[in-house]
Design a protein around this motif. Structure first.
Motif, mmCIF file in Angstrom:
data_model
loop_
_atom_site.group_PDB
_atom_site.id
_atom_site.type_symbol
_atom_site.label_atom_id
_atom_site.label_comp_id
_atom_site.label_asym_id
_atom_site.label_seq_id
_atom_site.Cartn_x
_atom_site.Cartn_y
_atom_site.Cartn_z
ATOM 1 N N THR A 164 12.319 17.752 -5.696
ATOM 2 C CA THR A 164 12.876 16.579 -6.383
ATOM 3 C C THR A 164 12.808 15.340 -5.489
ATOM 4 O OG1 THR A 164 14.391 17.980 -7.636
ATOM 5 C CG2 THR A 164 14.913 15.626 -7.515
ATOM 6 N N MET A 165 13.160 15.514 -4.227
ATOM 7 C CA MET A 165 13.114 14.395 -3.278
ATOM 8 C C MET A 165 11.688 13.865 -3.138
ATOM 9 S SD MET A 165 15.624 16.023 -0.372
ATOM 10 C CE MET A 165 15.249 14.777 0.832
ATOM 11 N N TYR A 166 10.743 14.792 -3.064
ATOM 12 C CA TYR A 166 9.340 14.409 -2.885
ATOM 13 C C TYR A 166 8.822 13.624 -4.088
ATOM 14 C CZ TYR A 166 4.356 14.859 -1.885
ATOM 15 O OH TYR A 166 3.022 14.595 -1.643
ATOM 16 N N GLU A 167 9.156 14.089 -5.295
ATOM 17 C CA GLU A 167 8.704 13.399 -6.509
ATOM 18 C C GLU A 167 9.320 12.009 -6.611
ATOM 19 O OE1 GLU A 167 6.330 14.281 -8.599
ATOM 20 O OE2 GLU A 167 5.996 16.015 -7.290
ATOM 21 N N LEU A 168 10.577 11.876 -6.218
ATOM 22 C CA LEU A 168 11.231 10.560 -6.222
ATOM 23 C C LEU A 168 10.564 9.621 -5.217
ATOM 24 C CD1 LEU A 168 15.003 11.583 -6.473
ATOM 25 C CD2 LEU A 168 13.632 10.439 -8.228
ATOM 26 N N TRP A 169 10.212 10.169 -4.046
ATOM 27 C CA TRP A 169 9.535 9.355 -3.035
ATOM 28 C C TRP A 169 8.182 8.877 -3.555
ATOM 29 C CZ3 TRP A 169 4.829 10.271 -0.601
ATOM 30 C CH2 TRP A 169 4.497 9.350 0.408
ATOM 31 N N LYS A 170 7.438 9.763 -4.212
ATOM 32 C CA LYS A 170 6.126 9.400 -4.751
ATOM 33 C C LYS A 170 6.239 8.227 -5.724
ATOM 34 C CE LYS A 170 3.538 12.703 -6.374
ATOM 35 N NZ LYS A 170 3.150 13.986 -6.984
ATOM 36 N N LYS A 171 7.181 8.311 -6.641
ATOM 37 C CA LYS A 171 7.365 7.229 -7.613
ATOM 38 C C LYS A 171 7.747 5.930 -6.922
ATOM 39 C CE LYS A 171 8.721 10.175 -11.505
ATOM 40 N NZ LYS A 171 9.799 10.538 -12.448
ATOM 41 N N ASP A 172 8.606 6.042 -5.907
ATOM 42 C CA ASP A 172 9.079 4.859 -5.197
ATOM 43 C C ASP A 172 7.954 4.184 -4.410
ATOM 44 O OD1 ASP A 172 11.320 3.148 -4.211
ATOM 45 O OD2 ASP A 172 10.746 4.015 -2.287
ATOM 46 N N ILE A 173 7.131 4.973 -3.707
ATOM 47 C CA ILE A 173 6.073 4.399 -2.872
ATOM 48 C C ILE A 173 4.996 3.753 -3.731
ATOM 49 C CG2 ILE A 173 4.597 6.458 -2.671
ATOM 50 C CD1 ILE A 173 5.493 4.093 0.219
ATOM 51 N N ILE A 174 4.731 4.340 -4.889
ATOM 52 C CA ILE A 174 3.749 3.749 -5.806
ATOM 53 C C ILE A 174 4.261 2.419 -6.331
ATOM 54 C CG2 ILE A 174 2.650 3.998 -8.076
ATOM 55 C CD1 ILE A 174 2.492 7.034 -7.468
ATOM 56 N N GLN A 175 5.539 2.407 -6.748
ATOM 57 C CA GLN A 175 6.124 1.191 -7.306
ATOM 58 C C GLN A 175 6.169 0.067 -6.273
ATOM 59 O OE1 GLN A 175 6.801 0.952 -10.564
ATOM 60 N NE2 GLN A 175 7.148 -1.215 -10.207
ATOM 61 N N LYS A 176 6.504 0.401 -5.041
ATOM 62 C CA LYS A 176 6.598 -0.608 -3.980
ATOM 63 C C LYS A 176 5.261 -1.281 -3.692
ATOM 64 C CE LYS A 176 10.525 1.145 -1.303
ATOM 65 N NZ LYS A 176 10.932 1.812 -0.037
ATOM 66 N N ASN A 177 4.176 -0.554 -3.941
ATOM 67 C CA ASN A 177 2.854 -1.074 -3.599
ATOM 68 C C ASN A 177 2.061 -1.570 -4.802
ATOM 69 O OD1 ASN A 177 2.226 -0.514 -0.538
ATOM 70 N ND2 ASN A 177 3.419 1.219 -1.272
ATOM 71 N N LYS A 178 2.692 -1.604 -5.975
ATOM 72 C CA LYS A 178 2.004 -2.051 -7.185
ATOM 73 C C LYS A 178 1.593 -3.517 -7.103
ATOM 74 C CE LYS A 178 1.674 1.326 -10.232
ATOM 75 N NZ LYS A 178 0.387 1.713 -10.837
#
Length: 202
Positions: A164-178
């Motif tokens: 769960t932590m990993y999936e949340l990190w993935k979404k966050d890192i993608i959003q930050k770099n959009k």
């Protein structure tokens, strides 16, 4: 009015198919309709239109906006969902990353002491990873990401809520770099990357 909407749908179905180099077979299979039915959907003289269910099927397969197809939203970006099914697909994607970012992807070599498959004898195994040349435009950013990615995987591994932590990190890192757009160089020499030398960049 209905004729105008039909015309827009015909235009954008064909535009999407041609821009993404899809065959009609791939389109009607995605929409789950017959070949004859799909051909009529690309024919402006036909009065047949695909059902909402068919358009939803197309959206699910290729992440295409239904509003864009119907002419409701003219600014929607057309996206094609590409599935990586073969090693060749993965290799092609690496070439695309290198071309798009104008950075040079290099191999990192690491030798580890490991056990053989049956656990009988230890042996050295050589592993290869990726790094991005930091002297080029996006190398520093991509290498920072690779470092954070590795640290995050190590941190989440073995934890009860690690997935769960990993999936949340993935979404966050993608959003930050959009909002970080890729702007390729316009003044690269003809030979281009990865064969460009430091002197050529001066």
């Amino acid at each position: 009015m209905l004729e105008q909407k039909k015309g827009k749908l015909v235009e954008r179905l064909k535009q999407f198919r041609e821009e993404n180099k899809l065959k009609q077979k791939e389109m009607y299979e995605a929409m789950q309709c017959s070949q004859a039915a799909y051909s009529s959907y690309e024919n402006v003289k036909s009065d047949k239109v695909p059902s909402i269910e068919m358009l939803l099927n197309l959206h699910e397969q290729y992440d295409i906006s239904i509003d864009w197809l119907l002419g409701i939203d003219d600014t929607e970006t057309i996206k094609k969902k590409k599935e990586l099914k073969t090693i060749g697909d993965i290799i092609e994607s690496l070439f695309l990353i290198e071309d798009a970012t104008q950075t040079s992807i290099s191999a990192m070599e690491e030798t580890r002491y490991d056990l053989s498959y049956d656990g009988a004898k230890p042996y050295d195994v050589t592993l290869y990873g990726l790094c991005f040349e930091s002297n080029f435009y996006y190398g520093e950013y991509l290498n920072d990401f690779m470092k954070e990615w590795n640290e995050t995987k190590e941190f989440c591994r073995g934890k009860e809520i690690g997935t769960t932590m990993y999936e949340l990190w993935k979404k966050d890192i993608i959003q930050k770099n959009k909002n970080k757009n890729i702007d390729p160089f316009d003044d690269l020499p003809d030979e281009g990357l990865p064969f460009i030398t430091e002197q050529d960049t001066l």
